[in-house]
Scaffold this motif. Sequence first.
Motif, PDB file in Angstrom:
ATOM      1  N   PHE A  66       0.837  -1.179   0.147  1.00  0.00           N
ATOM      2  CA  PHE A  66       0.006   0.176  -0.137  1.00  0.00           C
ATOM      3  C   PHE A  66       0.936   1.260  -0.113  1.00  0.00           C
ATOM      4  O   PHE A  66       0.374   2.248  -0.658  1.00  0.00           O
ATOM      5  N   ALA A  75      -9.525  -7.303  -5.383  1.00  0.00           N
ATOM      6  CA  ALA A  75     -10.472  -8.356  -5.463  1.00  0.00           C
ATOM      7  C   ALA A  75     -11.471  -8.502  -4.543  1.00  0.00           C
ATOM      8  O   ALA A  75     -11.759  -8.765  -3.345  1.00  0.00           O
ATOM      9  N   ASN A 116      -9.430  -4.726   9.824  1.00  0.00           N
ATOM     10  CA  ASN A 116      -8.803  -6.009  10.441  1.00  0.00           C
ATOM     11  C   ASN A 116      -7.510  -5.424  10.990  1.00  0.00           C
ATOM     12  O   ASN A 116      -6.743  -4.788  10.397  1.00  0.00           O
TER      13      ASN A 116
HETATM   14  P1  5GP Z   1      -6.992  -7.228   4.708  1.00  0.00           P
HETATM   15  O1  5GP Z   1      -7.265  -8.907   4.640  1.00  0.00           O
HETATM   16  O2  5GP Z   1      -5.758  -7.004   4.935  1.00  0.00           O
HETATM   17  O3  5GP Z   1      -7.907  -6.375   5.715  1.00  0.00           O
HETATM   18  O4  5GP Z   1      -7.482  -7.037   3.277  1.00  0.00           O
HETATM   19  C1  5GP Z   1      -6.457  -6.547   2.367  1.00  0.00           C
HETATM   20  C2  5GP Z   1      -7.132  -6.306   1.039  1.00  0.00           C
HETATM   21  O5  5GP Z   1      -6.207  -5.632   0.176  1.00  0.00           O
HETATM   22  C3  5GP Z   1      -7.708  -7.436   0.359  1.00  0.00           C
HETATM   23  O6  5GP Z   1      -9.193  -7.061   0.228  1.00  0.00           O
HETATM   24  C4  5GP Z   1      -7.107  -7.601  -1.229  1.00  0.00           C
HETATM   25  O7  5GP Z   1      -7.900  -8.027  -2.048  1.00  0.00           O
HETATM   26  C5  5GP Z   1      -6.703  -6.105  -1.199  1.00  0.00           C
HETATM   27  N1  5GP Z   1      -5.321  -5.910  -1.931  1.00  0.00           N
HETATM   28  C6  5GP Z   1      -4.244  -6.691  -1.859  1.00  0.00           C
HETATM   29  N2  5GP Z   1      -3.303  -6.263  -2.805  1.00  0.00           N
HETATM   30  C7  5GP Z   1      -3.966  -5.337  -3.366  1.00  0.00           C
HETATM   31  C8  5GP Z   1      -3.260  -4.286  -4.511  1.00  0.00           C
HETATM   32  O8  5GP Z   1      -2.219  -4.501  -4.855  1.00  0.00           O
HETATM   33  N3  5GP Z   1      -4.350  -3.410  -4.948  1.00  0.00           N
HETATM   34  C9  5GP Z   1      -5.476  -3.419  -4.634  1.00  0.00           C
HETATM   35  N4  5GP Z   1      -6.162  -2.526  -5.087  1.00  0.00           N
HETATM   36  N5  5GP Z   1      -5.943  -4.169  -3.588  1.00  0.00           N
HETATM   37  C10 5GP Z   1      -5.112  -4.937  -2.927  1.00  0.00           C
END
Ligand code: 5GP
Length: 136
Positions: free
Chosen positions: A6, A32, A86
Amino acid sequence: MDNCIFCKIVSGAIPCTKIFENDHVLAFLDIAPLADGHTLVIPKAHFATMFDMPAELAGKLGETLPKLAQAICKATNTTACNIFQNNGRPAGQLVDHLHFHIVPRTPGDGIIRLGEQSPYPAGRMDKVAQAIISNL
Ligand code: 5GP
Ligand code: ZN
Protein backbone atom coordinates in the motif's frame (compact mmCIF):
# COMPACT_ATOMS: atom_id res chain seq x y z
CA MET A 1 8.01 1.24 4.13
CA ASP A 2 9.96 -0.37 1.28
CA ASN A 3 8.16 -3.70 1.23
CA CYS A 4 4.62 -2.45 1.84
CA ILE A 5 2.27 -2.85 -1.11
CA PHE A 6 0.00 0.00 0.00
CA CYS A 7 2.97 2.36 0.48
CA LYS A 8 3.89 1.48 -3.10
CA ILE A 9 0.35 2.39 -4.17
CA VAL A 10 0.65 5.73 -2.30
CA SER A 11 3.97 6.48 -4.02
CA GLY A 12 2.62 5.49 -7.43
CA ALA A 13 5.09 2.61 -7.83
CA ILE A 14 2.09 0.25 -8.07
CA PRO A 15 -1.05 1.45 -9.87
CA CYS A 16 -4.48 1.61 -8.28
CA THR A 17 -7.95 2.67 -9.30
CA LYS A 18 -8.18 5.79 -7.20
CA ILE A 19 -11.53 7.23 -6.17
CA PHE A 20 -10.44 9.89 -3.65
CA GLU A 21 -7.37 11.47 -2.11
CA ASN A 22 -6.43 14.37 0.09
CA ASP A 23 -3.23 15.28 1.96
CA HIS A 24 -3.56 12.37 4.40
CA VAL A 25 -5.89 9.81 2.89
CA LEU A 26 -6.15 7.70 -0.26
CA ALA A 27 -9.17 5.61 -1.30
CA PHE A 28 -9.01 3.07 -4.12
CA LEU A 29 -10.92 0.03 -5.33
CA ASP A 30 -9.99 -3.34 -3.85
CA ILE A 31 -8.33 -5.50 -6.50
CA ALA A 32 -10.34 -8.58 -5.44
CA PRO A 33 -13.69 -7.12 -4.37
CA LEU A 34 -16.35 -8.73 -2.24
CA ALA A 35 -18.77 -6.66 -4.34
CA ASP A 36 -18.53 -4.00 -7.05
CA GLY A 37 -17.34 -0.78 -5.41
CA HIS A 38 -15.48 -2.51 -2.54
CA THR A 39 -13.10 0.27 -1.54
CA LEU A 40 -10.02 0.50 0.65
CA VAL A 41 -9.40 3.74 2.56
CA ILE A 42 -5.86 4.17 3.85
CA PRO A 43 -3.67 6.78 5.52
CA LYS A 44 -0.90 7.88 3.16
CA ALA A 45 1.56 7.40 6.02
CA HIS A 46 2.42 3.84 7.00
CA PHE A 47 0.87 2.44 10.17
CA ALA A 48 0.42 -1.30 10.41
CA THR A 49 -2.69 -1.34 12.57
CA MET A 50 -5.11 0.88 14.46
CA PHE A 51 -2.98 0.24 17.56
CA ASP A 52 -0.10 2.20 15.97
CA MET A 53 -2.12 5.04 14.53
CA PRO A 54 -2.08 8.54 16.09
CA ALA A 55 -5.60 9.51 17.17
CA GLU A 56 -5.49 12.73 15.15
CA LEU A 57 -4.77 10.84 11.94
CA ALA A 58 -7.46 8.29 12.79
CA GLY A 59 -9.81 11.27 12.93
CA LYS A 60 -8.69 12.54 9.53
CA LEU A 61 -9.23 9.09 8.07
CA GLY A 62 -12.57 8.63 9.80
CA GLU A 63 -13.96 11.92 8.60
CA THR A 64 -13.67 10.79 4.96
CA LEU A 65 -15.79 7.68 5.53
CA PRO A 66 -19.35 9.10 5.47
CA LYS A 67 -18.95 10.82 2.11
CA LEU A 68 -17.10 7.87 0.57
CA ALA A 69 -19.67 5.37 1.85
CA GLN A 70 -22.53 7.48 0.50
CA ALA A 71 -20.91 7.79 -2.94
CA ILE A 72 -20.06 4.08 -3.10
CA CYS A 73 -23.61 3.11 -2.15
CA LYS A 74 -25.17 5.54 -4.61
CA ALA A 75 -22.90 4.35 -7.40
CA THR A 76 -23.79 0.73 -6.74
CA ASN A 77 -27.51 1.37 -6.32
CA THR A 78 -27.80 0.44 -2.69
CA THR A 79 -28.25 2.10 0.67
CA ALA A 80 -26.36 -0.51 2.72
CA CYS A 81 -22.70 -1.17 3.32
CA ASN A 82 -20.25 -2.65 5.78
CA ILE A 83 -17.32 -0.53 6.93
CA PHE A 84 -14.71 -2.64 8.67
CA GLN A 85 -11.06 -2.77 9.49
CA ASN A 86 -8.88 -5.78 10.39
CA ASN A 87 -6.00 -5.59 12.89
CA GLY A 88 -3.66 -8.60 13.03
CA ARG A 89 -3.73 -12.04 11.38
CA PRO A 90 -6.36 -13.58 13.69
CA ALA A 91 -8.62 -10.68 12.69
CA GLY A 92 -8.04 -11.40 9.00
CA GLN A 93 -5.50 -8.69 8.21
CA LEU A 94 -3.39 -9.64 5.20
CA VAL A 95 -1.86 -6.28 4.26
CA ASP A 96 0.03 -4.66 7.13
CA HIS A 97 -0.82 -1.06 6.24
CA LEU A 98 -3.95 0.04 8.07
CA HIS A 99 -7.02 0.20 5.88
CA PHE A 100 -10.77 0.47 6.16
CA HIS A 101 -12.92 -1.64 3.85
CA ILE A 102 -16.17 -0.17 2.52
CA VAL A 103 -18.30 -2.94 1.01
CA PRO A 104 -21.68 -2.14 -0.52
CA ARG A 105 -24.35 -4.67 0.43
CA THR A 106 -27.57 -5.80 -1.21
CA PRO A 107 -30.33 -7.98 0.23
CA GLY A 108 -29.35 -11.65 0.41
CA ASP A 109 -25.87 -11.19 -1.07
CA GLY A 110 -24.45 -13.28 1.79
CA ILE A 111 -20.93 -11.96 1.25
CA ILE A 112 -20.05 -11.24 4.88
CA ARG A 113 -21.37 -13.38 7.69
CA LEU A 114 -20.56 -12.77 11.32
CA GLY A 115 -19.72 -15.75 13.50
CA GLU A 116 -22.31 -17.22 15.85
CA GLN A 117 -23.17 -14.83 18.70
CA SER A 118 -24.44 -15.74 22.14
CA PRO A 119 -25.17 -13.75 25.31
CA TYR A 120 -22.61 -13.41 28.13
CA PRO A 121 -23.03 -15.80 31.03
CA ALA A 122 -24.23 -14.06 34.24
CA GLY A 123 -21.67 -11.64 35.71
CA ARG A 124 -19.16 -11.84 32.87
CA MET A 125 -20.27 -8.76 30.94
CA ASP A 126 -19.47 -6.38 33.82
CA LYS A 127 -16.05 -8.01 34.38
CA VAL A 128 -15.14 -7.66 30.72
CA ALA A 129 -16.30 -4.04 30.67
CA GLN A 130 -14.25 -3.24 33.79
CA ALA A 131 -11.15 -4.86 32.27
CA ILE A 132 -11.50 -2.72 29.16
CA ILE A 133 -12.22 0.47 31.11
CA SER A 134 -9.16 -0.08 33.32
CA ASN A 135 -7.00 -0.19 30.18
CA LEU A 136 -8.34 3.02 28.68
P1 5GP B 1 -7.09 -7.26 4.74
O1 5GP B 1 -7.38 -8.74 4.73
O2 5GP B 1 -5.64 -6.98 5.03
O3 5GP B 1 -8.03 -6.50 5.63
O4 5GP B 1 -7.42 -6.76 3.28
C1 5GP B 1 -6.47 -6.55 2.30
C2 5GP B 1 -7.22 -6.23 1.01
O5 5GP B 1 -6.29 -5.66 0.11
C3 5GP B 1 -7.84 -7.44 0.33
O6 5GP B 1 -9.25 -7.22 0.20
C4 5GP B 1 -7.13 -7.49 -1.01
O7 5GP B 1 -7.99 -7.87 -2.07
C5 5GP B 1 -6.63 -6.08 -1.19
N1 5GP B 1 -5.40 -5.95 -1.97
C6 5GP B 1 -4.25 -6.66 -1.79
N2 5GP B 1 -3.31 -6.27 -2.66
C7 5GP B 1 -3.86 -5.27 -3.40
C8 5GP B 1 -3.38 -4.45 -4.46
O8 5GP B 1 -2.23 -4.56 -4.91
N3 5GP B 1 -4.22 -3.54 -4.97
C9 5GP B 1 -5.50 -3.38 -4.49
N4 5GP B 1 -6.25 -2.43 -5.07
N5 5GP B 1 -6.00 -4.12 -3.50
C10 5GP B 1 -5.19 -5.07 -2.95
ZN1 ZN C 1 2.61 0.94 4.08
